[in-house]
Design an enzyme around this catalytic site. Sequence first.
Site, PDB file in Angstrom:
ATOM      1  N   LYS A  31       0.832  -1.215   0.000  1.00  0.00           N
ATOM      2  CA  LYS A  31       0.000   0.000   0.000  1.00  0.00           C
ATOM      3  C   LYS A  31       0.862   1.260   0.000  1.00  0.00           C
ATOM      4  O   LYS A  31       1.940   1.275   0.598  1.00  0.00           O
ATOM      5  CB  LYS A  31      -0.906   0.036   1.243  1.00  0.00           C
ATOM      6  CG  LYS A  31      -1.935  -1.077   1.310  1.00  0.00           C
ATOM      7  CD  LYS A  31      -2.885  -0.880   2.480  1.00  0.00           C
ATOM      8  CE  LYS A  31      -3.937  -1.992   2.499  1.00  0.00           C
ATOM      9  NZ  LYS A  31      -4.941  -1.788   3.557  1.00  0.00           N
TER      10      LYS A  31
ATOM     11  N   GLY B 205      -8.530   5.345  -2.528  1.00  0.00           N
ATOM     12  CA  GLY B 205      -9.288   4.844  -3.664  1.00  0.00           C
ATOM     13  C   GLY B 205      -8.661   3.637  -4.336  1.00  0.00           C
ATOM     14  O   GLY B 205      -8.908   3.371  -5.510  1.00  0.00           O
ATOM     15  N   GLY B 206      -7.828   2.921  -3.577  1.00  0.00           N
ATOM     16  CA  GLY B 206      -7.210   1.714  -4.140  1.00  0.00           C
ATOM     17  C   GLY B 206      -6.009   1.996  -5.021  1.00  0.00           C
ATOM     18  O   GLY B 206      -5.373   1.064  -5.530  1.00  0.00           O
TER      19      GLY B 206
ATOM     20  N   GLU C 117     -12.634   3.700  10.135  1.00  0.00           N
ATOM     21  CA  GLU C 117     -12.866   2.540   9.263  1.00  0.00           C
ATOM     22  C   GLU C 117     -12.047   1.344   9.726  1.00  0.00           C
ATOM     23  O   GLU C 117     -10.855   1.485  10.024  1.00  0.00           O
ATOM     24  CB  GLU C 117     -12.427   2.850   7.826  1.00  0.00           C
ATOM     25  CG  GLU C 117     -13.238   3.900   7.132  1.00  0.00           C
ATOM     26  CD  GLU C 117     -12.883   4.003   5.652  1.00  0.00           C
ATOM     27  OE1 GLU C 117     -13.644   4.662   4.934  1.00  0.00           O
ATOM     28  OE2 GLU C 117     -11.856   3.437   5.217  1.00  0.00           O
TER      29      GLU C 117
ATOM     30  N   ARG D 136     -14.348  13.774   8.219  1.00  0.00           N
ATOM     31  CA  ARG D 136     -15.396  14.590   7.567  1.00  0.00           C
ATOM     32  C   ARG D 136     -16.748  13.920   7.782  1.00  0.00           C
ATOM     33  O   ARG D 136     -16.816  12.799   8.291  1.00  0.00           O
ATOM     34  CB  ARG D 136     -15.115  14.621   6.056  1.00  0.00           C
ATOM     35  CG  ARG D 136     -15.107  13.208   5.475  1.00  0.00           C
ATOM     36  CD  ARG D 136     -15.196  13.149   3.972  1.00  0.00           C
ATOM     37  NE  ARG D 136     -15.501  11.794   3.559  1.00  0.00           N
ATOM     38  CZ  ARG D 136     -14.624  10.822   3.379  1.00  0.00           C
ATOM     39  NH1 ARG D 136     -13.339  11.039   3.567  1.00  0.00           N
ATOM     40  NH2 ARG D 136     -15.029   9.613   3.016  1.00  0.00           N
TER      41      ARG D 136
ATOM     42  N   VAL E 173     -20.589  10.365   3.017  1.00  0.00           N
ATOM     43  CA  VAL E 173     -21.720  10.189   2.099  1.00  0.00           C
ATOM     44  C   VAL E 173     -22.828   9.389   2.786  1.00  0.00           C
ATOM     45  O   VAL E 173     -24.003   9.733   2.704  1.00  0.00           O
ATOM     46  CB  VAL E 173     -21.259   9.458   0.817  1.00  0.00           C
ATOM     47  CG1 VAL E 173     -22.446   9.207  -0.114  1.00  0.00           C
ATOM     48  CG2 VAL E 173     -20.170  10.237   0.093  1.00  0.00           C
TER      49      VAL E 173
HETATM   50  C1  MV4 Z   1      -6.913  -4.477   2.679  1.00  0.00           C
HETATM   51  C2  MV4 Z   1      -7.602  -5.629   2.262  1.00  0.00           C
HETATM   52  C3  MV4 Z   1      -7.161  -6.837   2.733  1.00  0.00           C
HETATM   53  N1  MV4 Z   1      -6.091  -6.899   3.550  1.00  0.00           N
HETATM   54  N2  MV4 Z   1      -5.858  -4.595   3.503  1.00  0.00           N
HETATM   55  C4  MV4 Z   1      -9.209  -1.334  -0.104  1.00  0.00           C
HETATM   56  C5  MV4 Z   1      -9.243   0.150  -0.031  1.00  0.00           C
HETATM   57  C6  MV4 Z   1      -8.461   0.540   1.135  1.00  0.00           C
HETATM   58  N3  MV4 Z   1      -9.186   1.498   1.917  1.00  0.00           N
HETATM   59  C7  MV4 Z   1      -8.177  -0.728   1.894  1.00  0.00           C
HETATM   60  N4  MV4 Z   1      -8.593  -1.811   1.077  1.00  0.00           N
HETATM   61  C8  MV4 Z   1      -8.316  -3.093   1.431  1.00  0.00           C
HETATM   62  N5  MV4 Z   1      -7.270  -3.259   2.276  1.00  0.00           N
HETATM   63  C9  MV4 Z   1      -5.464  -5.782   3.916  1.00  0.00           C
HETATM   64  N6  MV4 Z   1      -4.409  -5.866   4.712  1.00  0.00           N
HETATM   65  C10 MV4 Z   1      -8.684  -5.475   1.400  1.00  0.00           C
HETATM   66  C11 MV4 Z   1      -9.039  -4.214   0.969  1.00  0.00           C
HETATM   67  C12 MV4 Z   1     -10.154  -4.137   0.054  1.00  0.00           C
HETATM   68  C13 MV4 Z   1     -11.369  -3.582   0.429  1.00  0.00           C
HETATM   69  C14 MV4 Z   1     -11.575  -3.041   1.689  1.00  0.00           C
HETATM   70  C15 MV4 Z   1     -12.783  -2.502   2.042  1.00  0.00           C
HETATM   71  C16 MV4 Z   1     -13.821  -2.500   1.128  1.00  0.00           C
HETATM   72  C17 MV4 Z   1     -13.656  -3.011  -0.131  1.00  0.00           C
HETATM   73  C18 MV4 Z   1     -12.430  -3.559  -0.496  1.00  0.00           C
HETATM   74  C19 MV4 Z   1     -12.263  -4.072  -1.771  1.00  0.00           C
HETATM   75  C20 MV4 Z   1     -11.054  -4.602  -2.138  1.00  0.00           C
HETATM   76  C21 MV4 Z   1     -10.003  -4.620  -1.217  1.00  0.00           C
END
Ligand code: MV4
Length: 443
Positions: A158, A164-165, A275, A292, A295
Site C-alpha cells: 500500500k 481509492g485503491g 474505518e 469529515r 456520504v
Molecule cells: C486491505 C484488504 C485486505 N487486507 N488490507 C481497499 C481500499 C483501502 N481502503 C483498503 N482496502 C483493502 N485493504 C489488507 N491488509 C482489502 C481491501 C479491500 C477492500 C476493503 C474494504 C472495502 C472493499 C475492499 C475491496 C477490495 C479490497
Amino acid sequence: MVKKLLIANRGEIARRVIRTCRQLGIATVAVYSDADMKALHVAEADEAVRIGPAPVAQSYLQVEAILAAARATGADAVHPGYGLLSENADFAKDCVDAGLTFIGPPPAAIAAMGSKIEARQVMRKAGVPVVPGSDGAVADVEEALRLAVDMGYPVMLKASAGGGGIGMQEVRDEQTLRRAFSANQARAKAYFGSSEMFLEKRIEAPRHIEIQVLFDRHGHGVYLGERECSIQRRHQKVVEEAPSSFMDEDLLLRMGEAALAAGRAIGYVNAGTVEFLVDAKRNFYFLEMNTRLQVEHPVTEFVTGLDLVAWQLRIASGESLEFSQSEVQRDGHAIEVRVYAEDPIKMLPSPGTITRLELPAGQGVRNDVGVEAGSEVTPYYDPMIGKLIVYAGTREEAIAKLTSALDDYVVEGIQTNLPLLQRIVSSSAFRAGETTTDFINRL
Ligand code: MV4
C-alpha cells in the site's frame, strides 16, 4: 452559534447541509461554478457566489475564491461537505486563520490522518488494533521481500498517501512483489506526490465496517454505532447499512471503544468515522479515519434519530454533547444505495441531460439528490445522482421497502446503475447478509 454558513461544496451534500441550516435558523451561502449556475443548491441557499469555471481545480478547489466569497457575504463559518477540500488540513487552517469557524476537526487532526504509515503508528501506540505489517515505511524492494517472507504471503502493498485503491496491490508471491513494488511506487508518486510504501498481511474476504463518532470540544466523545459498507466496486461504496448483520454486542463494544481511542489519540473534535477491516473470526483492524461527514451518514441518522449536521454545527459552536454513551439509542434498520449515472456495460460515467426523474416516496424513504429533471450530469463532477435511503423495523422489512423503492425509481435521458442495485438487493447472498468485500465480483 453559527449565524451564516458558507457551504464549500455542491450537489446533494450542499442541499443536505442547507436543509439543517434552515431548521436551525442559520443563513446559507452557496458557491458555484459556471456548470452549476442552475443547480438546486444555488437556488436553495439564501445567497450564492460564483467561484469560477466548471473544472474543480478552477472552482470548488479554489481556496482563495471560497474565502473571498465568505468575506464578501459576511459568512462566519464554512462547511466543507465531503470530497473536494473536506480533508485538506491547509484549507481548514486557512479558514481558521481567516476568523471562520471550520465545521470539522482541528487542522492537526486532519493532517494526522493524511499519512497512512503515521496513522498506523499513532493507532498502535493508542492500543487500537492495526493489520499486522511493516513498522513504518518499506525502504526498498529487498526489504519488502524480506518482510513478506516473515509475514507470509499473501500481503497487501500500500502507498502511505494512497486512497481509492490507487497505489495498492494484493501480492501472492515474490515475483509479483518485485514488479509490483516499483510500479505502485511510481503510481503513488504520480497521484499523491509521495512514493512511501508499506506492507500489511492480506486479510481474506474482509468486511468493511466503520464506526461513527462525535467528539465535542470539552473532551467528551460517543460512538453512534457502525455502518457496514462492504459492497463496493472499484473502491466506490455502492450499498451501506446500519446496523451490520455481522455485528454483535461484544464486537460493537470493542470496536466502539477502539474508535473512541483512535479519535482521542489525535485530539479529534466534531463528527468523524473510523474505518475497520473485520475478518470472519471477528478480529478487527484499523484502516483509516475519515475526518469529515461521510456520504453514508444518513443510515446512522435513521437508526439513531440524530441529525449529524446539526451536531456538527453545535459542536463547532462550542456546545457540549448532552448525552452519554449509554443514552445513544439505536432502533430499526437503514440501508442506503448510491444511484450513479453510469453505462452498465462499459461501467463508466454516463453524462447527459436527465429528461425525467421520479423519486420513490413513502414512510421511511429518504432521497438525498442533487439533481432534478432537466439537470445535466457533466463529466466535471462525481457522477452520483443521489442516495436512496430506506428505514424499517427489521433488515427484512428494509430490504422489502428498498426493493419497492428501486422499482419506483425512474431516471430517463442517461444510463444508471439502477439495474445493478436491483440485482444486488434481490440476490440471495445480500438477503443472507453475506456481504464481504468480494460481493460484487461474486455476483
Ligand atoms: C486491505 C484488504 C485486505 N487486507 N488490507 C481497499 C481500499 C483501502 N481502503 C483498503 N482496502 C483493502 N485493504 C489488507 N491488509 C482489502 C481491501 C479491500 C477492500 C476493503 C474494504 C472495502 C472493499 C475492499 C475491496 C477490495 C479490497
